[in-house]
Design a protein around this motif. Sequence first.
Motif, PDB file in Angstrom:
ATOM      1  N   THR A 143      18.652 119.533  55.383  1.00  0.00           N
ATOM      2  CA  THR A 143      19.489 119.318  56.560  1.00  0.00           C
ATOM      3  C   THR A 143      20.344 120.558  56.794  1.00  0.00           C
ATOM      4  O   THR A 143      20.365 121.472  55.979  1.00  0.00           O
ATOM      5  CB  THR A 143      20.401 118.084  56.404  1.00  0.00           C
ATOM      6  N   ALA A 144      21.058 120.558  57.893  1.00  0.00           N
ATOM      7  CA  ALA A 144      21.891 121.710  58.227  1.00  0.00           C
ATOM      8  C   ALA A 144      23.316 121.306  58.564  1.00  0.00           C
ATOM      9  O   ALA A 144      24.036 122.056  59.205  1.00  0.00           O
ATOM     10  CB  ALA A 144      21.272 122.471  59.400  1.00  0.00           C
ATOM     11  N   THR A 145      23.719 120.108  58.142  1.00  0.00           N
ATOM     12  CA  THR A 145      25.080 119.652  58.421  1.00  0.00           C
ATOM     13  C   THR A 145      25.727 119.109  57.153  1.00  0.00           C
ATOM     14  O   THR A 145      25.054 118.606  56.256  1.00  0.00           O
ATOM     15  CB  THR A 145      25.106 118.551  59.504  1.00  0.00           C
ATOM     16  N   TRP A 146      27.038 119.225  57.127  1.00  0.00           N
ATOM     17  CA  TRP A 146      27.842 118.702  56.030  1.00  0.00           C
ATOM     18  C   TRP A 146      28.401 117.353  56.438  1.00  0.00           C
ATOM     19  O   TRP A 146      28.840 117.166  57.563  1.00  0.00           O
ATOM     20  CB  TRP A 146      28.986 119.657  55.701  1.00  0.00           C
ATOM     21  N   ARG A 147      28.400 116.407  55.508  1.00  0.00           N
ATOM     22  CA  ARG A 147      28.952 115.071  55.738  1.00  0.00           C
ATOM     23  C   ARG A 147      29.814 114.691  54.537  1.00  0.00           C
ATOM     24  O   ARG A 147      29.650 115.242  53.457  1.00  0.00           O
ATOM     25  CB  ARG A 147      27.836 114.043  55.890  1.00  0.00           C
ATOM     26  N   MET A 148      30.693 113.717  54.725  1.00  0.00           N
ATOM     27  CA  MET A 148      31.475 113.224  53.588  1.00  0.00           C
ATOM     28  C   MET A 148      30.496 112.792  52.501  1.00  0.00           C
ATOM     29  O   MET A 148      29.480 112.157  52.794  1.00  0.00           O
ATOM     30  CB  MET A 148      32.370 112.056  53.997  1.00  0.00           C
ATOM     31  N   ALA A 149      30.821 113.124  51.258  1.00  0.00           N
ATOM     32  CA  ALA A 149      29.907 112.839  50.153  1.00  0.00           C
ATOM     33  C   ALA A 149      29.712 111.337  49.956  1.00  0.00           C
ATOM     34  O   ALA A 149      28.606 110.894  49.652  1.00  0.00           O
ATOM     35  CB  ALA A 149      30.403 113.481  48.867  1.00  0.00           C
ATOM     36  N   ALA A 150      30.782 110.576  50.114  1.00  0.00           N
ATOM     37  CA  ALA A 150      30.689 109.121  49.945  1.00  0.00           C
ATOM     38  C   ALA A 150      31.977 108.474  50.421  1.00  0.00           C
ATOM     39  O   ALA A 150      33.044 109.073  50.327  1.00  0.00           O
ATOM     40  CB  ALA A 150      30.456 108.772  48.480  1.00  0.00           C
TER      41      ALA A 150
END
Length: 174
Positions: free
Chosen positions: A132-139
């Motif tokens: 992927t190419a996006t950052w998201r909250m880990a959990a």
Amino acid sequence: RSDRNTMWVATRRGRLFVSKNADAANAADVAFTRIDSASTPTRFISGVVVDRNDSNHAWVSFSGYDAYAAAAGTATGHVFEVTYNPASGTATWKDISANIGDQPITDITADHTTGDLYIGTDFGVLRMAKGTATWRMAAPGLPPVAVYGLTVSPAARTLYAATHGRGIWRLRLQ
């Protein structure tokens, strides 16, 4: 992990070096090649995680703010994928900061089992899933506080996040 010859070393001024003979019998024989350039940030390097399958490949995180760098006319970016070419003594840098915004990155680690990357920020832990190419909250449930240290335990399939003032948290990885 299996390449004991290679060592990556960073400075607080954004300089990055690679040694391909770090295990030389005589410490004076260890040689370093500087691989940062005018197009890379000159801010504090907060983390380097080397690819376990390729010691010439790593991910590098930078602290500080792009706004100050841009105002000073220096390079911007917070997270980079770096590939070192020992034959030429140069490296290619790919900015993978994507959607993290202008915030200091305090650490970086990789889940070498899945290929996912994790970064610590002043507001928690972000994850970039492999491919992927996006950052998201880990959990959900991890506190939105400064995270200064990240470690993945492959055997336990657990990410540990050391926070500022909120203890150490753990996240079970899939």
